[in-house]
Design an enzyme around this catalytic site. Structure first.
Site, PDB file in Angstrom:
ATOM      1  N   LYS A 167     -10.064  -0.171  10.832  1.00 26.83           N
ATOM      2  CA  LYS A 167      -9.975  -1.579  10.051  1.00 26.83           C
ATOM      3  C   LYS A 167     -10.456  -3.259  10.562  1.00 26.83           C
ATOM      4  CE  LYS A 167      -7.274  -0.069   5.894  1.00 26.83           C
ATOM      5  NZ  LYS A 167      -7.776   0.551   5.172  1.00 26.83           N
ATOM      6  N   ASP A 214       3.421  -3.792   8.298  1.00 21.40           N
ATOM      7  CA  ASP A 214       2.163  -3.354   8.195  1.00 21.40           C
ATOM      8  C   ASP A 214       1.027  -4.400   8.376  1.00 21.40           C
ATOM      9  OD1 ASP A 214       0.761  -1.473   5.124  1.00 21.40           O
ATOM     10  OD2 ASP A 214      -0.322  -2.029   7.109  1.00 21.40           O
ATOM     11  N   CYS A 222      -4.718   2.272  -3.741  1.00 20.91           N
ATOM     12  CA  CYS A 222      -3.529   2.740  -3.298  1.00 20.91           C
ATOM     13  C   CYS A 222      -2.705   1.808  -3.222  1.00 20.91           C
ATOM     14  CB  CYS A 222      -3.790   3.220  -1.652  1.00 20.91           C
ATOM     15  SG  CYS A 222      -5.362   4.546  -1.542  1.00 20.91           S
ATOM     16  N   GLN A 278      -4.682  -4.943   7.606  1.00 18.28           N
ATOM     17  CA  GLN A 278      -5.498  -6.256   6.957  1.00 18.28           C
ATOM     18  C   GLN A 278      -5.321  -7.235   7.365  1.00 18.28           C
ATOM     19  OE1 GLN A 278      -7.563  -5.084   4.260  1.00 18.28           O
ATOM     20  NE2 GLN A 278      -6.674  -3.182   3.877  1.00 18.28           N
ATOM     21  N   HIS A 282       0.627  -1.487   0.444  1.00 19.33           N
ATOM     22  CA  HIS A 282       0.010   0.095   0.043  1.00 19.33           C
ATOM     23  C   HIS A 282       0.920   1.423   0.097  1.00 19.33           C
ATOM     24  CE1 HIS A 282      -2.699   2.901   1.818  1.00 19.33           C
ATOM     25  NE2 HIS A 282      -3.944   2.238   1.616  1.00 19.33           N
TER      26      HIS A 282
END
Lengths: 408, 147
Positions: free
Chosen positions: A221, A195, A363, A198, A116
Protein backbone atom coordinates in the site's frame (compact mmCIF):
# COMPACT_ATOMS: atom_id res chain seq x y z
CA UNK A 1 11.76 15.38 -6.91
CA UNK A 2 8.51 16.08 -8.68
CA UNK A 3 5.63 13.63 -8.51
CA UNK A 4 5.12 12.08 -11.91
CA UNK A 5 2.90 9.42 -13.42
CA UNK A 6 5.86 8.50 -15.62
CA UNK A 7 7.62 7.07 -12.54
CA UNK A 8 5.09 4.21 -12.81
CA UNK A 9 5.66 1.87 -15.78
CA UNK A 10 2.11 0.52 -15.73
CA UNK A 11 0.95 3.70 -17.43
CA UNK A 12 3.15 2.96 -20.44
CA UNK A 13 1.34 -0.36 -20.79
CA UNK A 14 -2.11 0.98 -19.89
CA UNK A 15 -2.09 4.58 -21.14
CA UNK A 16 -5.81 5.18 -20.54
CA UNK A 17 -5.83 3.69 -17.05
CA UNK A 18 -7.45 5.75 -14.32
CA UNK A 19 -6.44 4.00 -11.13
CA UNK A 20 -8.45 5.17 -8.14
CA UNK A 21 -7.95 2.17 -5.87
CA UNK A 22 -4.67 2.87 -4.07
CA UNK A 23 -6.49 1.97 -0.86
CA UNK A 24 -6.61 -1.62 -2.12
CA UNK A 25 -3.07 -1.60 -3.41
CA UNK A 26 -0.70 1.00 -4.79
CA UNK A 27 0.93 0.95 -8.21
CA UNK A 28 4.71 0.48 -8.27
CA UNK A 29 7.40 2.92 -9.38
CA UNK A 30 10.12 1.66 -11.72
CA UNK A 31 12.82 1.97 -9.08
CA UNK A 32 11.02 -0.45 -6.76
CA UNK A 33 10.50 -2.98 -9.54
CA UNK A 34 14.15 -2.56 -10.56
CA UNK A 35 15.40 -3.09 -7.01
CA UNK A 36 13.45 -6.34 -6.68
CA UNK A 37 14.60 -7.45 -10.09
CA UNK A 38 18.21 -6.63 -9.19
CA UNK A 39 18.01 -9.07 -6.27
CA UNK A 40 16.71 -11.86 -8.51
CA UNK A 41 19.17 -11.15 -11.31
CA UNK A 42 22.33 -10.35 -9.36
CA UNK A 43 22.40 -11.86 -5.87
CA UNK A 44 19.42 -14.17 -5.53
CA UNK A 45 20.62 -16.08 -2.48
CA UNK A 46 19.01 -16.89 0.82
CA UNK A 47 19.67 -14.64 3.77
CA UNK A 48 21.45 -15.23 7.10
CA UNK A 49 23.13 -18.56 6.68
CA UNK A 50 25.19 -18.50 3.55
CA UNK A 51 28.96 -18.22 3.84
CA UNK A 52 29.42 -16.88 0.37
CA UNK A 53 29.42 -13.38 -1.06
CA UNK A 54 26.01 -13.64 -2.71
CA UNK A 55 24.31 -14.55 0.54
CA UNK A 56 26.21 -11.94 2.48
CA UNK A 57 25.08 -9.28 0.03
CA UNK A 58 21.48 -10.48 0.27
CA UNK A 59 21.63 -10.40 4.07
CA UNK A 60 23.19 -6.97 4.08
CA UNK A 61 20.53 -5.55 1.73
CA UNK A 62 17.73 -7.18 3.72
CA UNK A 63 18.99 -5.89 7.07
CA UNK A 64 19.67 -2.46 5.61
CA UNK A 65 15.95 -2.17 4.90
CA UNK A 66 15.25 -2.91 8.55
CA UNK A 67 17.20 0.25 9.45
CA UNK A 68 15.57 2.23 6.65
CA UNK A 69 12.11 1.32 7.96
CA UNK A 70 13.13 2.04 11.57
CA UNK A 71 14.18 5.55 10.53
CA UNK A 72 11.02 5.95 8.45
CA UNK A 73 8.80 5.57 11.50
CA UNK A 74 11.27 6.94 14.08
CA UNK A 75 11.64 3.66 15.92
CA UNK A 76 14.25 3.44 18.66
CA UNK A 77 16.11 0.62 17.03
CA UNK A 78 15.96 -1.59 13.96
CA UNK A 79 15.50 -4.56 16.30
CA UNK A 80 11.98 -3.26 16.83
CA UNK A 81 11.14 -3.84 13.16
CA UNK A 82 9.72 -7.26 12.28
CA UNK A 83 9.07 -8.16 8.65
CA UNK A 84 5.82 -10.02 8.03
CA UNK A 85 3.68 -10.72 4.97
CA UNK A 86 1.33 -7.79 5.45
CA UNK A 87 -0.62 -5.72 8.00
CA UNK A 88 -3.02 -8.60 8.60
CA UNK A 89 -0.19 -10.92 9.61
CA UNK A 90 1.36 -8.22 11.81
CA UNK A 91 -1.91 -7.75 13.68
CA UNK A 92 -2.43 -11.49 14.03
CA UNK A 93 1.09 -11.78 15.41
CA UNK A 94 0.18 -9.28 18.12
CA UNK A 95 -3.05 -11.14 18.88
CA UNK A 96 -1.37 -14.54 19.12
CA UNK A 97 2.03 -13.72 20.58
CA UNK A 98 1.27 -10.74 22.78
CA UNK A 99 -2.41 -10.77 23.70
CA UNK A 100 -3.52 -14.39 23.98
CA UNK A 101 -0.86 -15.44 26.50
CA UNK A 102 -1.69 -12.44 28.69
CA UNK A 103 -5.45 -12.29 28.42
CA UNK A 104 -7.63 -13.68 31.20
CA UNK A 105 -11.33 -14.16 31.66
CA UNK A 106 -12.99 -10.85 32.42
CA UNK A 107 -10.19 -8.76 30.91
CA UNK A 108 -11.15 -6.23 28.28
CA UNK A 109 -10.10 -5.73 24.67
CA UNK A 110 -11.15 -2.59 22.82
CA UNK A 111 -11.31 -1.63 19.19
CA UNK A 112 -13.51 0.65 17.05
CA UNK A 113 -16.45 0.23 14.69
CA UNK A 114 -14.50 1.72 11.78
CA UNK A 115 -11.83 -0.98 11.71
CA UNK A 116 -10.77 -3.15 8.81
CA UNK A 117 -11.49 -6.80 9.60
CA UNK A 118 -7.77 -7.44 10.09
CA UNK A 119 -7.78 -5.07 13.07
CA UNK A 120 -11.06 -6.40 14.42
CA UNK A 121 -11.37 -10.15 13.97
CA UNK A 122 -8.03 -11.29 15.49
CA UNK A 123 -8.78 -9.36 18.69
CA UNK A 124 -12.42 -10.40 18.79
CA UNK A 125 -11.31 -13.98 18.43
CA UNK A 126 -8.70 -13.69 21.18
CA UNK A 127 -11.31 -12.16 23.49
CA UNK A 128 -13.73 -14.99 22.76
CA UNK A 129 -11.03 -17.62 23.35
CA UNK A 130 -10.31 -16.21 26.78
CA UNK A 131 -13.88 -15.13 27.61
CA UNK A 132 -12.70 -11.55 27.80
CA UNK A 133 -14.96 -8.59 27.10
CA UNK A 134 -14.74 -7.20 23.57
CA UNK A 135 -15.69 -3.53 23.30
CA UNK A 136 -16.23 -1.49 20.13
CA UNK A 137 -15.90 2.30 20.25
CA UNK A 138 -18.64 3.92 18.10
CA UNK A 139 -18.35 6.78 15.64
CA UNK A 140 -20.18 10.08 15.41
CA UNK A 141 -22.32 11.36 12.55
CA UNK A 142 -19.31 12.72 10.68
CA UNK A 143 -17.40 9.45 10.87
CA UNK A 144 -14.95 10.37 13.59
CA UNK A 145 -14.46 8.36 16.76
CA UNK A 146 -16.82 9.17 19.56
CA UNK A 147 -14.08 10.05 22.03
CA UNK A 148 -16.48 11.39 24.63
CA UNK A 149 -17.11 7.74 25.36
CA UNK A 150 -13.43 6.88 25.64
CA UNK A 151 -13.28 7.31 29.40
CA UNK A 152 -16.02 4.75 29.87
CA UNK A 153 -14.41 2.32 27.44
CA UNK A 154 -11.03 2.18 29.18
CA UNK A 155 -10.97 0.56 32.60
CA UNK A 156 -8.37 -1.05 34.87
CA UNK A 157 -9.20 -4.30 33.07
CA UNK A 158 -8.38 -3.02 29.59
CA UNK A 159 -5.51 -5.12 28.27
CA UNK A 160 -5.30 -3.81 24.72
CA UNK A 161 -6.79 -1.16 22.48
CA UNK A 162 -6.32 -1.39 18.75
CA UNK A 163 -7.28 1.42 16.45
CA UNK A 164 -6.80 2.49 12.89
CA UNK A 165 -4.80 5.57 11.98
CA UNK A 166 -6.65 6.30 8.73
CA UNK A 167 -9.98 4.58 7.98
CA UNK A 168 -10.00 2.74 4.65
CA UNK A 169 -13.65 3.67 4.12
CA UNK A 170 -14.34 6.98 5.84
CA UNK A 171 -10.95 8.57 5.24
CA UNK A 172 -11.05 9.65 8.89
CA UNK A 173 -7.65 10.48 10.33
CA UNK A 174 -7.68 9.49 13.99
CA UNK A 175 -5.56 11.64 16.32
CA UNK A 176 -3.71 8.59 17.61
CA UNK A 177 -1.19 10.64 19.63
CA UNK A 178 -3.98 12.24 21.62
CA UNK A 179 -6.02 9.07 21.94
CA UNK A 180 -3.04 7.02 23.11
CA UNK A 181 -2.17 9.65 25.71
CA UNK A 182 -5.72 9.62 27.02
CA UNK A 183 -5.81 5.83 27.19
CA UNK A 184 -2.50 5.64 29.04
CA UNK A 185 -3.64 8.30 31.46
CA UNK A 186 -6.64 6.18 32.43
CA UNK A 187 -4.73 2.89 32.42
CA UNK A 188 -0.92 3.07 31.94
CA UNK A 189 -0.74 -0.70 31.44
CA UNK A 190 -3.08 -0.79 28.46
CA UNK A 191 -1.21 -1.65 25.30
CA UNK A 192 -2.12 0.42 22.24
CA UNK A 193 -1.91 -0.97 18.71
CA UNK A 194 -2.13 1.25 15.61
CA UNK A 195 -3.13 -0.01 12.18
CA UNK A 196 -1.17 2.25 9.82
CA UNK A 197 -1.98 0.41 6.57
CA UNK A 198 -3.70 3.43 5.01
CA UNK A 199 -1.44 6.07 6.52
CA UNK A 200 2.14 4.83 5.99
CA UNK A 201 2.35 6.23 2.44
CA UNK A 202 0.37 9.36 3.14
CA UNK A 203 1.16 10.77 6.58
CA UNK A 204 4.55 10.77 8.36
CA UNK A 205 4.62 8.24 11.15
CA UNK A 206 6.50 8.82 14.39
CA UNK A 207 5.97 5.95 16.80
CA UNK A 208 7.76 7.77 19.59
CA UNK A 209 5.44 10.76 19.29
CA UNK A 210 2.40 8.50 18.92
CA UNK A 211 3.28 6.77 22.17
CA UNK A 212 1.76 3.51 21.00
CA UNK A 213 3.11 0.03 21.71
CA UNK A 214 2.70 -1.66 18.34
CA UNK A 215 2.17 -0.44 14.79
CA UNK A 216 1.49 -2.36 11.58
CA UNK A 217 1.52 -1.54 7.88
CA UNK A 218 1.89 -3.13 4.45
CA UNK A 219 4.50 -2.61 1.78
CA UNK A 220 2.07 -2.99 -1.10
CA UNK A 221 0.00 0.00 0.00
CA UNK A 222 3.07 2.23 0.01
CA UNK A 223 4.42 1.71 -3.47
CA UNK A 224 6.33 -1.39 -2.39
CA UNK A 225 5.99 -5.03 -3.41
CA UNK A 226 3.19 -7.34 -2.33
CA UNK A 227 3.95 -10.00 0.26
CA UNK A 228 5.88 -7.83 2.69
CA UNK A 229 4.64 -6.03 5.76
CA UNK A 230 5.97 -4.46 8.91
CA UNK A 231 5.26 -4.93 12.57
CA UNK A 232 6.88 -2.38 14.85
CA UNK A 233 6.80 -3.15 18.57
CA UNK A 234 8.46 -1.63 21.61
CA UNK A 235 11.50 -3.67 22.62
CA UNK A 236 10.11 -4.15 26.11
CA UNK A 237 7.17 -6.08 24.61
CA UNK A 238 8.93 -7.95 21.82
CA UNK A 239 11.58 -9.23 24.21
CA UNK A 240 8.94 -10.86 26.39
CA UNK A 241 6.89 -12.35 23.56
CA UNK A 242 6.93 -15.96 22.47
CA UNK A 243 7.41 -16.55 18.75
CA UNK A 244 4.36 -16.58 16.45
CA UNK A 245 5.49 -19.21 13.99
CA UNK A 246 8.39 -21.49 14.72
CA UNK A 247 10.88 -23.49 12.69
CA UNK A 248 13.92 -22.21 10.88
CA UNK A 249 15.56 -18.83 11.49
CA UNK A 250 13.80 -18.12 14.81
CA UNK A 251 15.80 -20.60 16.86
CA UNK A 252 19.02 -20.34 18.86
CA UNK A 253 19.39 -24.01 19.65
CA UNK A 254 17.25 -27.08 18.99
CA UNK A 255 17.65 -30.43 20.71
CA UNK A 256 15.41 -33.47 20.92
CA UNK A 257 13.89 -32.12 24.11
CA UNK A 258 14.15 -28.38 23.98
CA UNK A 259 14.35 -25.32 21.75
CA UNK A 260 15.54 -21.81 22.59
CA UNK A 261 14.76 -18.77 20.53
CA UNK A 262 16.67 -15.82 19.12
CA UNK A 263 16.06 -12.31 20.37
CA UNK A 264 13.72 -10.00 18.46
CA UNK A 265 13.25 -9.24 15.64
CA UNK A 266 14.44 -12.56 14.20
CA UNK A 267 12.42 -14.45 16.78
CA UNK A 268 9.34 -13.45 14.78
CA UNK A 269 10.60 -14.13 11.27
CA UNK A 270 10.28 -17.86 10.75
CA UNK A 271 11.42 -19.46 7.54
CA UNK A 272 12.74 -17.79 4.43
CA UNK A 273 11.20 -14.33 4.16
CA UNK A 274 10.10 -12.53 1.01
CA UNK A 275 13.66 -11.31 0.53
CA UNK A 276 13.04 -9.57 -2.79
CA UNK A 277 9.91 -7.98 -1.36
CA UNK A 278 11.67 -6.56 1.69
CA UNK A 279 14.49 -5.25 -0.47
CA UNK A 280 11.81 -3.57 -2.60
CA UNK A 281 10.35 -2.00 0.54
CA UNK A 282 13.63 -0.17 1.03
CA UNK A 283 13.37 1.30 -2.44
CA UNK A 284 9.73 2.28 -1.79
CA UNK A 285 10.66 4.12 1.40
CA UNK A 286 13.50 5.86 -0.42
CA UNK A 287 11.06 6.89 -3.14
CA UNK A 288 8.60 8.33 -0.62
CA UNK A 289 11.39 10.14 1.24
CA UNK A 290 12.74 11.62 -2.01
CA UNK A 291 9.35 13.11 -2.80
CA UNK A 292 8.80 14.12 0.81
CA UNK A 293 5.63 14.09 2.87
CA UNK A 294 5.17 17.83 2.46
CA UNK A 295 4.66 17.30 -1.29
CA UNK A 296 2.67 14.11 -0.79
CA UNK A 297 0.25 15.79 1.60
CA UNK A 298 -0.11 18.85 -0.62
CA UNK A 299 -0.79 16.66 -3.67
CA UNK A 300 -3.30 14.38 -1.98
CA UNK A 301 -5.19 17.01 -0.04
CA UNK A 302 -5.64 19.00 -3.23
CA UNK A 303 -7.05 15.94 -4.99
CA UNK A 304 -9.30 15.08 -2.05
CA UNK A 305 -10.79 18.57 -1.88
CA UNK A 306 -11.15 18.69 -5.66
CA UNK A 307 -12.82 15.28 -5.86
CA UNK A 308 -15.15 15.98 -2.94
CA UNK A 309 -16.34 19.27 -4.43
CA UNK A 310 -16.50 17.89 -8.00
CA UNK A 311 -18.76 15.05 -6.84
CA UNK A 312 -21.01 17.44 -4.96
CA UNK A 313 -21.06 19.93 -7.83
CA UNK A 314 -21.96 17.28 -10.41
CA UNK A 315 -24.52 15.31 -8.41
CA UNK A 316 -25.45 17.38 -5.38
CA UNK A 317 -27.44 15.54 -2.77
CA UNK A 318 -27.76 12.51 -5.05
CA UNK A 319 -24.29 11.48 -3.93
CA UNK A 320 -23.82 10.56 -0.28
CA UNK A 321 -20.23 10.75 0.91
CA UNK A 322 -19.42 8.91 4.13
CA UNK A 323 -17.06 10.33 6.69
CA UNK A 324 -15.70 13.75 7.58
CA UNK A 325 -15.50 16.88 5.45
CA UNK A 326 -12.93 17.16 2.67
CA UNK A 327 -10.47 19.17 4.76
CA UNK A 328 -10.46 16.66 7.59
CA UNK A 329 -10.01 13.48 5.63
CA UNK A 330 -7.27 11.51 3.92
CA UNK A 331 -7.46 10.76 0.21
CA UNK A 332 -10.19 8.12 0.53
CA UNK A 333 -13.80 8.80 -0.45
CA UNK A 334 -16.48 6.15 -0.04
CA UNK A 335 -19.86 7.10 -1.41
CA UNK A 336 -23.24 5.87 -2.47
CA UNK A 337 -25.07 7.08 -5.57
CA UNK A 338 -28.60 5.74 -5.21
CA UNK A 339 -30.36 4.07 -6.87
CA UNK A 340 -27.21 2.62 -8.45
CA UNK A 341 -25.58 -0.34 -6.81
CA UNK A 342 -21.83 0.04 -6.19
CA UNK A 343 -21.12 -3.08 -8.27
CA UNK A 344 -22.85 -1.52 -11.26
CA UNK A 345 -21.06 1.78 -10.71
CA UNK A 346 -17.67 0.02 -10.59
CA UNK A 347 -18.44 -2.17 -13.63
CA UNK A 348 -19.60 0.73 -15.79
CA UNK A 349 -16.66 2.94 -14.77
CA UNK A 350 -14.34 0.11 -15.74
CA UNK A 351 -16.15 -0.69 -18.97
CA UNK A 352 -16.66 2.86 -20.19
CA UNK A 353 -13.67 4.79 -18.86
CA UNK A 354 -11.07 2.25 -17.68
CA UNK A 355 -11.51 3.56 -14.18
CA UNK A 356 -10.64 1.29 -11.25
CA UNK A 357 -12.63 1.84 -8.10
CA UNK A 358 -13.60 -0.51 -5.31
CA UNK A 359 -17.15 -1.60 -4.52
CA UNK A 360 -18.39 -3.63 -1.58
CA UNK A 361 -17.90 -3.52 2.15
CA UNK A 362 -14.12 -2.95 1.94
CA UNK A 363 -13.50 -5.52 4.70
CA UNK A 364 -15.39 -3.31 7.10
CA UNK A 365 -18.72 -5.01 7.70
CA UNK A 366 -19.29 -3.67 11.25
CA UNK A 367 -18.83 -0.17 9.84
CA UNK A 368 -21.23 -0.74 6.96
CA UNK A 369 -23.80 -2.24 9.37
CA UNK A 370 -23.48 0.91 11.44
CA UNK A 371 -23.81 3.16 8.36
CA UNK A 372 -26.87 1.22 7.32
CA UNK A 373 -25.64 0.38 3.83
CA UNK A 374 -24.52 -3.07 2.70
CA UNK A 375 -21.91 -1.72 0.34
CA UNK A 376 -20.34 1.48 -0.95
CA UNK A 377 -18.23 2.62 -3.88
CA UNK A 378 -14.78 3.92 -2.97
CA UNK A 379 -12.13 6.02 -4.67
CA UNK A 380 -8.68 6.49 -3.15
CA UNK A 381 -5.68 8.46 -4.32
CA UNK A 382 -1.98 7.91 -4.75
CA UNK A 383 1.00 9.80 -6.08
CA UNK A 384 0.03 9.08 -9.68
CA UNK A 385 -3.54 10.34 -9.26
CA UNK A 386 -4.36 13.56 -11.07
CA UNK A 387 -7.07 16.15 -11.46
CA UNK A 388 -7.74 14.65 -14.90
CA UNK A 389 -8.48 11.30 -13.22
CA UNK A 390 -11.18 12.96 -11.16
CA UNK A 391 -12.65 14.60 -14.23
CA UNK A 392 -12.80 11.19 -15.88
CA UNK A 393 -14.50 9.86 -12.75
CA UNK A 394 -17.22 12.49 -13.00
CA UNK A 395 -17.65 11.74 -16.69
CA UNK A 396 -17.89 8.04 -15.86
CA UNK A 397 -20.48 8.61 -13.16
CA UNK A 398 -22.56 10.62 -15.62
CA UNK A 399 -22.42 7.59 -17.92
CA UNK A 400 -23.67 5.41 -15.04
CA UNK A 401 -26.55 7.82 -14.66
CA UNK A 402 -27.22 7.65 -18.38
CA UNK A 403 -26.87 3.90 -18.91
CA UNK A 404 -28.77 2.76 -15.84
CA UNK A 405 -31.02 5.69 -15.19
CA UNK A 406 -31.62 7.03 -18.67
CA UNK A 407 -30.48 10.43 -17.42
CA UNK A 408 -28.47 12.69 -19.72
CA UNK B 1 -22.35 2.79 -25.28
CA UNK B 2 -23.30 -0.86 -25.61
CA UNK B 3 -20.56 -2.93 -27.12
CA UNK B 4 -20.53 -6.73 -27.35
CA UNK B 5 -18.29 -6.86 -24.29
CA UNK B 6 -20.62 -4.78 -22.16
CA UNK B 7 -22.71 -6.58 -19.60
CA UNK B 8 -25.23 -3.76 -19.77
CA UNK B 9 -26.79 -4.90 -23.02
CA UNK B 10 -30.15 -3.45 -24.06
CA UNK B 11 -32.02 -6.58 -22.87
CA UNK B 12 -30.43 -6.39 -19.46
CA UNK B 13 -31.17 -2.68 -19.14
CA UNK B 14 -34.75 -3.26 -20.25
CA UNK B 15 -35.26 -5.96 -17.61
CA UNK B 16 -33.56 -3.78 -15.00
CA UNK B 17 -35.68 -0.69 -15.73
CA UNK B 18 -38.91 -2.61 -16.36
CA UNK B 19 -38.57 -5.78 -14.34
CA UNK B 20 -41.20 -8.38 -15.17
CA UNK B 21 -42.94 -10.30 -12.38
CA UNK B 22 -41.71 -7.86 -9.79
CA UNK B 23 -44.44 -7.89 -7.19
CA UNK B 24 -45.36 -8.41 -3.61
CA UNK B 25 -44.54 -11.95 -2.68
CA UNK B 26 -46.64 -12.72 0.45
CA UNK B 27 -49.61 -13.32 -1.81
CA UNK B 28 -47.76 -16.26 -3.30
CA UNK B 29 -48.05 -19.41 -1.29
CA UNK B 30 -44.49 -20.72 -1.60
CA UNK B 31 -41.70 -18.32 -0.94
CA UNK B 32 -38.06 -17.89 0.03
CA UNK B 33 -35.74 -15.00 0.86
CA UNK B 34 -32.04 -14.90 0.08
CA UNK B 35 -29.47 -12.34 1.20
CA UNK B 36 -25.95 -11.98 -0.08
CA UNK B 37 -24.18 -10.31 2.85
CA UNK B 38 -21.11 -9.52 0.74
CA UNK B 39 -22.90 -6.93 -1.37
CA UNK B 40 -26.30 -6.56 0.17
CA UNK B 41 -28.37 -8.02 -2.67
CA UNK B 42 -31.65 -9.31 -1.24
CA UNK B 43 -34.22 -11.27 -3.18
CA UNK B 44 -37.54 -12.64 -1.98
CA UNK B 45 -39.16 -14.98 -4.47
CA UNK B 46 -42.45 -16.81 -4.42
CA UNK B 47 -44.54 -18.94 -6.73
CA UNK B 48 -47.86 -20.70 -7.16
CA UNK B 49 -47.97 -24.15 -8.66
CA UNK B 50 -50.94 -25.96 -10.11
CA UNK B 51 -50.85 -29.45 -11.57
CA UNK B 52 -47.06 -29.38 -11.61
CA UNK B 53 -46.86 -26.12 -13.56
CA UNK B 54 -45.70 -22.74 -12.33
CA UNK B 55 -48.81 -20.64 -12.83
CA UNK B 56 -47.53 -17.57 -11.04
CA UNK B 57 -44.10 -16.40 -9.95
CA UNK B 58 -42.84 -13.14 -8.53
CA UNK B 59 -40.17 -11.49 -6.46
CA UNK B 60 -39.10 -8.35 -4.71
CA UNK B 61 -35.46 -7.59 -5.08
CA UNK B 62 -32.97 -5.03 -3.85
CA UNK B 63 -29.65 -5.21 -5.57
CA UNK B 64 -27.51 -4.47 -8.55
CA UNK B 65 -28.84 -4.14 -12.11
CA UNK B 66 -27.57 -7.60 -13.04
CA UNK B 67 -29.30 -9.33 -10.14
CA UNK B 68 -32.59 -7.51 -10.78
CA UNK B 69 -32.46 -8.17 -14.53
CA UNK B 70 -31.66 -11.84 -13.93
CA UNK B 71 -34.67 -12.21 -11.62
CA UNK B 72 -36.87 -10.67 -14.30
CA UNK B 73 -35.43 -12.85 -17.08
CA UNK B 74 -35.55 -16.05 -15.03
CA UNK B 75 -39.14 -15.62 -13.84
CA UNK B 76 -40.29 -14.79 -17.38
CA UNK B 77 -38.64 -18.02 -18.54
CA UNK B 78 -40.04 -20.14 -15.72
CA UNK B 79 -43.65 -18.99 -15.78
CA UNK B 80 -45.93 -21.53 -17.39
CA UNK B 81 -43.31 -24.27 -17.40
CA UNK B 82 -43.46 -27.61 -15.63
CA UNK B 83 -41.64 -27.87 -12.31
CA UNK B 84 -40.28 -31.28 -13.31
CA UNK B 85 -38.35 -29.77 -16.23
CA UNK B 86 -37.19 -26.70 -14.29
CA UNK B 87 -35.75 -28.83 -11.51
CA UNK B 88 -33.12 -29.98 -13.99
CA UNK B 89 -32.10 -26.43 -14.91
CA UNK B 90 -28.38 -25.73 -14.56
CA UNK B 91 -26.55 -22.46 -13.79
CA UNK B 92 -25.15 -22.57 -17.31
CA UNK B 93 -28.69 -22.27 -18.69
CA UNK B 94 -29.22 -19.20 -16.54
CA UNK B 95 -26.01 -17.71 -17.94
CA UNK B 96 -27.23 -18.43 -21.48
CA UNK B 97 -30.54 -16.70 -20.73
CA UNK B 98 -28.60 -13.64 -19.58
CA UNK B 99 -26.42 -13.78 -22.67
CA UNK B 100 -23.73 -11.45 -21.30
CA UNK B 101 -20.04 -12.01 -20.53
CA UNK B 102 -20.06 -11.89 -16.74
CA UNK B 103 -16.64 -11.71 -15.11
CA UNK B 104 -15.93 -13.97 -12.09
CA UNK B 105 -16.61 -11.11 -9.70
CA UNK B 106 -20.11 -10.54 -11.14
CA UNK B 107 -21.22 -14.14 -11.67
CA UNK B 108 -22.91 -14.30 -8.28
CA UNK B 109 -24.95 -11.24 -9.27
CA UNK B 110 -26.21 -13.15 -12.28
CA UNK B 111 -26.99 -16.26 -10.26
CA UNK B 112 -28.59 -15.00 -7.04
CA UNK B 113 -32.11 -15.19 -8.51
CA UNK B 114 -31.37 -18.66 -9.86
CA UNK B 115 -30.13 -19.73 -6.43
CA UNK B 116 -33.37 -18.49 -4.85
CA UNK B 117 -35.38 -20.25 -7.53
CA UNK B 118 -33.56 -23.58 -7.05
CA UNK B 119 -34.08 -23.46 -3.29
CA UNK B 120 -37.72 -22.63 -3.81
CA UNK B 121 -38.17 -25.62 -6.13
CA UNK B 122 -36.59 -27.95 -3.60
CA UNK B 123 -38.88 -26.70 -0.87
CA UNK B 124 -42.02 -26.97 -2.93
CA UNK B 125 -43.92 -30.17 -2.55
CA UNK B 126 -45.73 -31.15 -5.72
CA UNK B 127 -45.97 -34.88 -5.12
CA UNK B 128 -49.76 -34.69 -4.97
CA UNK B 129 -49.92 -32.31 -7.91
CA UNK B 130 -51.39 -29.59 -5.71
CA UNK B 131 -50.16 -26.50 -4.00
CA UNK B 132 -48.52 -26.75 -0.66
CA UNK B 133 -48.21 -23.70 1.51
CA UNK B 134 -44.62 -23.20 2.55
CA UNK B 135 -42.91 -20.12 3.79
CA UNK B 136 -39.24 -20.10 4.57
CA UNK B 137 -37.26 -17.65 6.67
CA UNK B 138 -34.38 -15.70 5.10
CA UNK B 139 -31.47 -17.86 3.96
CA UNK B 140 -27.94 -16.52 3.62
CA UNK B 141 -26.42 -17.51 0.34
CA UNK B 142 -22.92 -18.89 0.13
CA UNK B 143 -20.08 -16.81 -1.21
CA UNK B 144 -20.58 -17.94 -4.77
CA UNK B 145 -22.69 -20.47 -6.59
CA UNK B 146 -20.79 -23.22 -8.41
CA UNK B 147 -21.16 -23.46 -12.13
Amino acid sequence: MRISKSDFPIFSNQPHLVYLDTGATSLKPAIVIAKEREYYEEYSANVFRGIYKLSERATEEYERVRSIVADFINANSSTEIVFTRNTTESLNLIAYSYLLPRLKQGDEVVTTVMEHHSNFVPFQRAAQERQAVFKVIPITQDGTLNLSKLDSFITPKTKLVSLVHVSNVLGTVNPVDEITARIKKINPHTVVVVDAAQSAAHIPIDVEKMGCDFLAFSSHKMYGPTGAGVLWGKSEHLEKMEPFMTGGEVVSEVTNTKTTYKPPPHRFEAGTPHIAGVIGVGAAVDYINTIGFKNIIAHESFLTMYAYSALKKAFGSRIRIFGPSAKKRAGIIAFSFPPYHPHDIASILDQEEEICIRAGHHCAMPLHNHLGVPSTARVSFGLYSTKADIERLIKGLRKVDNILGGNQ
Amino acid sequence: MNTDTSIYQDTILDHYRNPRNSKSVPALKNRIRIINPLCGDVIEMGMRIHAGTIVDIGYTSVGCAISIASASILTTYAKGKKVSSLKKMQPSTMMKLLGIPLSPSRIKCGLIAFEAFQKLLILTDTSHGSETKKSIPAVRTSHGAKL
